[in-house]
Design a protein around this motif. Structure first.
Motif, PDB file in Angstrom:
ATOM      1  N   GLU A   1      88.214  62.727  44.125  1.00 66.94           N
ATOM      2  CA  GLU A   1      88.488  63.959  43.405  1.00 66.94           C
ATOM      3  C   GLU A   1      89.860  63.907  42.739  1.00 66.94           C
ATOM      4  O   GLU A   1      90.724  63.114  43.106  1.00 66.94           O
TER       5      GLU A   1
ATOM      6  N   ASP B   1      87.969  72.353  38.964  1.00 71.76           N
ATOM      7  CA  ASP B   1      86.708  71.843  38.431  1.00 71.76           C
ATOM      8  C   ASP B   1      86.216  72.651  37.232  1.00 71.76           C
ATOM      9  O   ASP B   1      85.328  72.207  36.503  1.00 71.76           O
TER      10      ASP B   1
ATOM     11  N   LEU C   1      88.012  69.035  40.653  1.00 74.55           N
ATOM     12  CA  LEU C   1      87.092  68.236  39.852  1.00 74.55           C
ATOM     13  C   LEU C   1      86.831  66.915  40.572  1.00 74.55           C
ATOM     14  O   LEU C   1      87.770  66.183  40.908  1.00 74.55           O
ATOM     15  N   THR C   2      85.566  66.608  40.819  1.00 76.52           N
ATOM     16  CA  THR C   2      85.222  65.391  41.548  1.00 76.52           C
ATOM     17  C   THR C   2      84.729  64.299  40.592  1.00 76.52           C
ATOM     18  O   THR C   2      84.263  64.577  39.487  1.00 76.52           O
TER      19      THR C   2
ATOM     20  N   GLN D   1      81.145  64.773  39.667  1.00 77.51           N
ATOM     21  CA  GLN D   1      80.910  65.687  38.544  1.00 77.51           C
ATOM     22  C   GLN D   1      81.149  64.998  37.206  1.00 77.51           C
ATOM     23  O   GLN D   1      80.459  65.275  36.234  1.00 77.51           O
TER      24      GLN D   1
ATOM     25  N   ASN E   1      84.967  68.231  29.658  1.00 76.64           N
ATOM     26  CA  ASN E   1      83.939  68.675  30.590  1.00 76.64           C
ATOM     27  C   ASN E   1      82.838  69.385  29.800  1.00 76.64           C
ATOM     28  O   ASN E   1      82.810  70.612  29.693  1.00 76.64           O
TER      29      ASN E   1
END
Length: 598
Positions: free
Chosen positions: A35, A40, A189-190, A193, A211
């Motif tokens: 992460e 995120d 935010l990983t 993702q 994103n």
């Protein structure tokens, strides 16, 4: 307004450090990280993989181009940083961490409290404040509720909010709302993702992650409205394009909107290497989406045939497309176009045959216009016959390589036999005037014609056929030139893979790819310079006139490389420019400027 100067200071303040934080280790492969310290919900994330580290890598690359200029650049950067930092002490920053900029809602950029946060790795929060903040700012420091502290910036009098997020990071933002997010138990935010785009983001010196999943979530309605509006524009103005152009334009626009709808993230990454400059663009897509279905039909390969081509040519290419991206690409980039029904039917038959191919294709060309491509097909004779039918059906006004033809091609079946190949021939003549007849402005028309002549000969002969295993096409001014290309291809004295410059660039590109292109910088930059120069000279006062003048590019071979990798849930584009090519271009630019002044 956004406190852009201070945000820049906060980022550039990391220059004396290596910037590789414990939570996000350096070197940057997705497998090493789970992460990032950013929220995120961020729509855009910018990463600097250690400013001092990146600066060192940039300087090393520049030293390979021009050592004297590298030293000047380093000195100028240090002086600029010193001035920008305004005497702040940078010792409170942790020399073991990366820096990030996270941007929230894009629509709010430019507002008084822009939703931007700079994540800085620190040794500890208290030491950072005592060292980085000026005495006046330390006096203005107010311990806030909920972990959001506030200082008044000495230079502007505006507020900056600071948060000790834990884990070795401080978040700084001109927006109190944004700071409050980082003061709470926010979701980070990983890498999961980010999907397939994560590796390119983490490995680069400087990278940007968009994103797209978050953008679609927030602005999906507006994007859908934009797609509908473009469709209406085609209905209103589509009559100004011929049938082929209209179909291609519609397919491209529709495809772009579909990509945006299906994408989860996009990364743009820059890498400075001792060998040269690298640019990478990655896209990650939702599993099972329309875009993923197309990508899943592709299987990158080593493309070994590229290195087996003969040494000494200007441009080399190799590809292995499946029926997904490859099928779409071949239909959108058709070699031919016509409004005649008979010709259109022949073109469609040929396009379907080409789109169904999933074998390897290789190509090469020289410094002139001569070129050769060879492809493996299950039935190469069927392809040769289909192309022969197309050439026979083309009439005046039809298009070859997007340029209008003057008169019908002069077609000869079974024209030549050589090196095991049986070849048909089609002699064509380009109508440059007819290709720009829709352009009203005389100066622009002249500029376009001159530019096209740089890229395509007015007359050429296309030889095409098969040896029973491969379909080959050779474009040349005459048979003697075409025969030389065939001889070099079928019996190379030396191979491209044995060329050191070729090997350097190939080694910087992905081991497996869907498409590879290596082009000698001397030829490539020279051609682009001539093309741009013709535009500048033919349109006085136009945009081309302001382009920098570039002298003749000289030097040993140095190949600019391009790679495309398409596979399940991901698409990747890479560009590599070797230091030797940058050096040659730099010298040519200096010569061009001297000529311009004289």
């Amino acid at each position: 307004m956004v406190r852009t100067r201070l945000l820049a200071v906060l980022l550039l303040a990391l220059a004396p450090a290596a910037l590789l934080a414990a939570p996000v280790p350096s070197g940057g492969k997705a497998k090493d990280v789970t992460e990032l310290p950013v929220a995120d919900k961020s729509m855009v994330v910018i990463q600097l993989n250690g400013i001092d580290r990146t600066k060192g890598r940039l300087m090393k690359m520049l030293e390979g181009i021009d050592p004297a200029k590298a030293k000047d650049t380093a000195k100028q950067f240090d002086e600029w940083l010193k001035t920008t930092a305004e005497g702040r002490d940078l010792g409170g920053l942790d020399g073991e961490g990366r820096a990030f900029v996270a941007i929230g809602a894009l629509a709010d950029l430019g507002a008084d409290e822009t939703p931007v946060a700079v994540l800085l790795p620190v040794k500890d929060y208290k030491t950072f404040r005592e060292k980085f903040l000026t005495k006046a700012e330390q006096k203005s420091f107010q311990k806030g509720k909920g972990g959001v502290d506030e200082v008044e910036l000495e230079t502007t009098g505006s507020a900056l909010y600071l948060v000790d997020t834990g884990g070795g990071y401080v978040a700084a933002s001109p927006s109190k709302d944004t700071a409050e997010v980082y003061a709470g138990k926010y979701d980070k935010l990983t890498v999961k993702q980010m999907g397939a785009a994560a590796e390119g983001f983490l490995a680069a010196d400087v990278s940007v992650f968009v994103n797209v999943a978050r953008v679609n979530e927030e602005y999906g309605g507006q994007i859908a409205q934009g797609r509908a509006a473009v469709g209406q524009l085609f209905q209103l103005f589509g009559g100004q394009l011929d049938r082929g152009q209209l179909e291609v334009a519609k397919a491209l626009i529709d495809g772009l909107f579909q990509i945006v709808e299906d994408a989860t993230g996009v990364v743009i990454a820059v890498d400075f290497r001792p060998e040269g400059f690298g640019l990478r663009v990655d896209g990650a897509f939702t599993a099972g989406s329309e875009s993923d279905k197309v990508l899943s039909a592709e299987s990158p390969a080593t493309l070994k045939g590229l290195a087996d081509l003969p040494k000494g040519w200007a441009t080399y290419s190799a590809s292995k497309w499946g029926k997904g991206v490859g099928g779409i690409q071949r239909k959108l980039t058709s070699e031919f176009a016509s409004d005649d029904d008979k010709a259109t039917a022949a073109i469609e038959k040929l396009t379907d045959l080409l789109a169904a191919n999933d074998g390897e294709t290789v190509g090469m060309s020289g410094q002139g216009f001569a070129s050769l491509t060879a492809s493996t097909f299950a039935d190469p004779k069927k392809v040769a016959d289909a192309k022969l039918a197309v050439f026979k059906a083309l009439d005046e006004g039809a298009k070859y390589s997007n340029l209008a033809l003057k008169g019908n091609p002069k077609v000869t079946a079974d024209a030549q036999k050589h090196a095991g190949f049986s070849l048909h021939a089609a002699a064509i003549e380009i109508d440059f005037e007819g290709s720009v007849k829709a352009t009203a402005d005389a100066a622009q028309k002249e500029a376009a014609i001159e530019a096209m002549k740089k890229l395509m000969p007015e007359k050429q002969t296309v030889f095409f056929g098969t040896d029973g295993k491969r379909f080959v096409q050779v474009s040349a001014k005459d048979w003697d030139e075409a025969k030389k290309l065939l001889d070099a291809f079928t019996a190379p004295k030396e191979k491209a893979g044995d060329d050191k410059a070729f090997a350097v660039t190939r080694g910087q590109l992905p081991a497996e790819a869907s498409y590879l292109l290596l082009s000698d910088a001397t030829t490539l930059f020279g051609l682009l310079s001539e093309y741009a120069g013709s535009l500048g000279d033919a349109i006085p006062g136009g945009p081309g006139a302001e382009l920098p003048k570039i002298g003749k590019v000289k030097g040993d071979p140095a190949f600019v490389g391009v790679a495309v990798v398409a596979k399940k849930q991901s698409a990747r584009f890479e560009l590599f420019v070797p230091a030797a090519a940058l050096k040659a271009l730099s010298k040519a630019a200096e010569e061009g400027e001297k000529e311009k002044k004289e």
